[in-house]
Design a protein around this motif. Sequence first.
Motif, PDB file in Angstrom:
ATOM      1  N   GLN A   1       1.713   1.355  -2.094  1.00 17.97           N
ATOM      2  CA  GLN A   1       1.441   1.294  -0.660  1.00 17.97           C
ATOM      3  C   GLN A   1      -0.036   1.007  -0.398  1.00 17.97           C
ATOM      4  O   GLN A   1      -0.385   0.247   0.510  1.00 17.97           O
ATOM      5  CB  GLN A   1       1.829   2.614   0.010  1.00 17.97           C
ATOM      6  N   SER A   2      -0.892   1.616  -1.209  1.00 19.83           N
ATOM      7  CA  SER A   2      -2.338   1.415  -1.041  1.00 19.83           C
ATOM      8  C   SER A   2      -2.723  -0.039  -1.241  1.00 19.83           C
ATOM      9  O   SER A   2      -3.571  -0.584  -0.528  1.00 19.83           O
ATOM     10  CB  SER A   2      -3.109   2.298  -2.031  1.00 19.83           C
ATOM     11  N   ILE A   3      -2.069  -0.695  -2.219  1.00 20.11           N
ATOM     12  CA  ILE A   3      -2.327  -2.114  -2.460  1.00 20.11           C
ATOM     13  C   ILE A   3      -1.753  -2.952  -1.326  1.00 20.11           C
ATOM     14  O   ILE A   3      -2.392  -3.866  -0.808  1.00 20.11           O
ATOM     15  CB  ILE A   3      -1.731  -2.551  -3.811  1.00 20.11           C
ATOM     16  N   GLY A   4      -0.516  -2.629  -0.922  1.00 21.20           N
ATOM     17  CA  GLY A   4       0.154  -3.391   0.121  1.00 21.20           C
ATOM     18  C   GLY A   4      -0.588  -3.377   1.447  1.00 21.20           C
ATOM     19  O   GLY A   4      -0.583  -4.366   2.184  1.00 21.20           O
ATOM     20  N   LYS A   5      -1.247  -2.263   1.755  1.00 21.81           N
ATOM     21  CA  LYS A   5      -1.956  -2.134   3.026  1.00 21.81           C
ATOM     22  C   LYS A   5      -3.230  -2.976   3.082  1.00 21.81           C
ATOM     23  O   LYS A   5      -3.831  -3.107   4.145  1.00 21.81           O
ATOM     24  CB  LYS A   5      -2.284  -0.663   3.294  1.00 21.81           C
ATOM     25  N   LEU A   6      -3.630  -3.545   1.955  1.00 24.21           N
ATOM     26  CA  LEU A   6      -4.813  -4.400   1.925  1.00 24.21           C
ATOM     27  C   LEU A   6      -4.458  -5.882   2.077  1.00 24.21           C
ATOM     28  O   LEU A   6      -5.350  -6.716   2.174  1.00 24.21           O
ATOM     29  CB  LEU A   6      -5.570  -4.201   0.604  1.00 24.21           C
ATOM     30  N   THR A   7      -3.171  -6.182   2.105  1.00 24.76           N
ATOM     31  CA  THR A   7      -2.746  -7.583   2.152  1.00 24.76           C
ATOM     32  C   THR A   7      -2.834  -8.133   3.580  1.00 24.76           C
ATOM     33  O   THR A   7      -2.640  -7.391   4.551  1.00 24.76           O
ATOM     34  CB  THR A   7      -1.301  -7.729   1.644  1.00 24.76           C
ATOM     35  N   PRO A   8      -3.084  -9.444   3.725  1.00 27.21           N
ATOM     36  CA  PRO A   8      -3.170 -10.028   5.071  1.00 27.21           C
ATOM     37  C   PRO A   8      -1.840  -9.987   5.815  1.00 27.21           C
ATOM     38  O   PRO A   8      -1.822  -9.912   7.049  1.00 27.21           O
ATOM     39  CB  PRO A   8      -3.626 -11.465   4.802  1.00 27.21           C
TER      40      PRO A   8
ATOM     41  N   LEU B   1       7.415  -6.585   4.217  1.00 26.94           N
ATOM     42  CA  LEU B   1       8.170  -7.564   5.003  1.00 26.94           C
ATOM     43  C   LEU B   1       9.664  -7.491   4.719  1.00 26.94           C
ATOM     44  O   LEU B   1      10.484  -7.736   5.605  1.00 26.94           O
ATOM     45  CB  LEU B   1       7.659  -8.979   4.711  1.00 26.94           C
ATOM     46  N   TRP B   2      10.051  -7.175   3.496  1.00 24.72           N
ATOM     47  CA  TRP B   2      11.461  -7.113   3.133  1.00 24.72           C
ATOM     48  C   TRP B   2      12.073  -5.755   3.421  1.00 24.72           C
ATOM     49  O   TRP B   2      13.229  -5.652   3.768  1.00 24.72           O
ATOM     50  CB  TRP B   2      11.651  -7.478   1.659  1.00 24.72           C
ATOM     51  N   TRP B   3      11.282  -4.711   3.198  1.00 25.89           N
ATOM     52  CA  TRP B   3      11.730  -3.350   3.495  1.00 25.89           C
ATOM     53  C   TRP B   3      10.511  -2.506   3.833  1.00 25.89           C
ATOM     54  O   TRP B   3       9.380  -2.897   3.536  1.00 25.89           O
ATOM     55  CB  TRP B   3      12.493  -2.754   2.300  1.00 25.89           C
ATOM     56  N   PRO B   4      10.700  -1.356   4.487  1.00 28.55           N
ATOM     57  CA  PRO B   4       9.543  -0.537   4.908  1.00 28.55           C
ATOM     58  C   PRO B   4       8.628  -0.205   3.745  1.00 28.55           C
ATOM     59  O   PRO B   4       9.088   0.150   2.657  1.00 28.55           O
ATOM     60  CB  PRO B   4      10.199   0.716   5.497  1.00 28.55           C
ATOM     61  N   ILE B   5       7.341  -0.297   3.995  1.00 31.72           N
ATOM     62  CA  ILE B   5       6.359  -0.052   2.930  1.00 31.72           C
ATOM     63  C   ILE B   5       6.388   1.404   2.471  1.00 31.72           C
ATOM     64  O   ILE B   5       5.993   1.727   1.357  1.00 31.72           O
ATOM     65  CB  ILE B   5       4.938  -0.435   3.426  1.00 31.72           C
ATOM     66  N   THR B   6       6.884   2.297   3.327  1.00 32.77           N
ATOM     67  CA  THR B   6       6.958   3.724   2.985  1.00 32.77           C
ATOM     68  C   THR B   6       7.968   4.004   1.873  1.00 32.77           C
ATOM     69  O   THR B   6       7.962   5.099   1.297  1.00 32.77           O
ATOM     70  CB  THR B   6       7.335   4.550   4.223  1.00 32.77           C
ATOM     71  N   MET B   7       8.844   3.052   1.559  1.00 29.60           N
ATOM     72  CA  MET B   7       9.835   3.227   0.497  1.00 29.60           C
ATOM     73  C   MET B   7       9.221   3.046  -0.892  1.00 29.60           C
ATOM     74  O   MET B   7       9.857   3.364  -1.896  1.00 29.60           O
ATOM     75  CB  MET B   7      10.986   2.235   0.684  1.00 29.60           C
ATOM     76  N   MET B   8       7.988   2.542  -0.941  1.00 26.75           N
ATOM     77  CA  MET B   8       7.350   2.250  -2.224  1.00 26.75           C
ATOM     78  C   MET B   8       6.452   3.408  -2.668  1.00 26.75           C
ATOM     79  O   MET B   8       6.072   4.250  -1.848  1.00 26.75           O
ATOM     80  CB  MET B   8       6.545   0.954  -2.106  1.00 26.75           C
ATOM     81  N   PRO B   9       6.091   3.445  -3.963  1.00 27.99           N
ATOM     82  CA  PRO B   9       5.178   4.491  -4.449  1.00 27.99           C
ATOM     83  C   PRO B   9       3.836   4.446  -3.714  1.00 27.99           C
ATOM     84  O   PRO B   9       3.428   3.393  -3.220  1.00 27.99           O
ATOM     85  CB  PRO B   9       5.005   4.142  -5.932  1.00 27.99           C
ATOM     86  N   LYS B  10       3.162   5.576  -3.664  1.00 27.98           N
ATOM     87  CA  LYS B  10       1.908   5.681  -2.925  1.00 27.98           C
ATOM     88  C   LYS B  10       0.869   4.666  -3.413  1.00 27.98           C
ATOM     89  O   LYS B  10       0.156   4.056  -2.605  1.00 27.98           O
ATOM     90  CB  LYS B  10       1.350   7.105  -3.052  1.00 27.98           C
ATOM     91  N   TRP B  11       0.770   4.509  -4.726  1.00 27.21           N
ATOM     92  CA  TRP B  11      -0.251   3.600  -5.263  1.00 27.21           C
ATOM     93  C   TRP B  11       0.035   2.150  -4.863  1.00 27.21           C
ATOM     94  O   TRP B  11      -0.873   1.374  -4.609  1.00 27.21           O
ATOM     95  CB  TRP B  11      -0.334   3.713  -6.794  1.00 27.21           C
TER      96      TRP B  11
END
Length: 253
Positions: free
Chosen positions: A195-202, A183-193
């Motif tokens: 990103q995997s956690i972030g993609k499970l969030t509502p 929400l604050w910045w693109p999720i692609t800027m974060m480490p892969k692991w």
Amino acid sequence: MNRFIYQININFKRIILRNKRFFLFDMMLPIVFYLLYSKVLVTGIPQTDLKTWQMNYLISMIIYSCLLGSIITVANTLLEDKTSHFDILSQLTPLPRWQYYLSRILIFLLLNLISSIGICLVGIFVNNLTLSITTWSLIILITIIGTVPLIFIGILISLANNPATVNMLNNLLVFPLAMISGLWWPITMMPKWLQSIGKLTPTFELSNIDQSILHGKIIDNQYVLGIILWLVAIGTTTLLITKYQKYKELDIE
């Protein structure tokens, strides 16, 4: 039904009309972020991509505003009901307990609706964003429905029954959730692991649904199912803890 409507009216006045924190925190903070990242800190973004960025970030700030309102405002409001014994007053009314929560959930959804419309108006008047009324309405409607699991998270946090614990849980959950879900910045800027956690969030799932509506794409059923699963999981947990606390109170008495 008249008693239920009367209770909704009371909650509307005290939770929304008289709640300055809502307007200053749930609305103004996301608006400041939106203006900052869509109007000021836009160096390096090509002019051809600027409108797309402004629209995408608008979606993020709408969800972020609803995140603040659904968790922090809900948890603090319900906790204040308990510390001020307003919930005891509600228990003395003929209304069943589930209507106590339902009346508040409806008000919190209205609160999210107001903040969503407010942020959309900022995008329209400040950045001249143009969408059809149908698209605007659909994005707002889906966002409001998608915040129901977040409201249950706020209810769940309020069951801690301690101001310090509630504030700690709010801070430990809301701001990390906003960061890792993109929400604050693109999720692609974060480490892969991460990103995997972030993609499970509502919030990530809701953001993707809104982005699909925004760009006229087919909504991925995976994200719809994810939000439903979150709702079932959090709703069931809240119900079980509420029943356990009630049983514990009766056992003590």
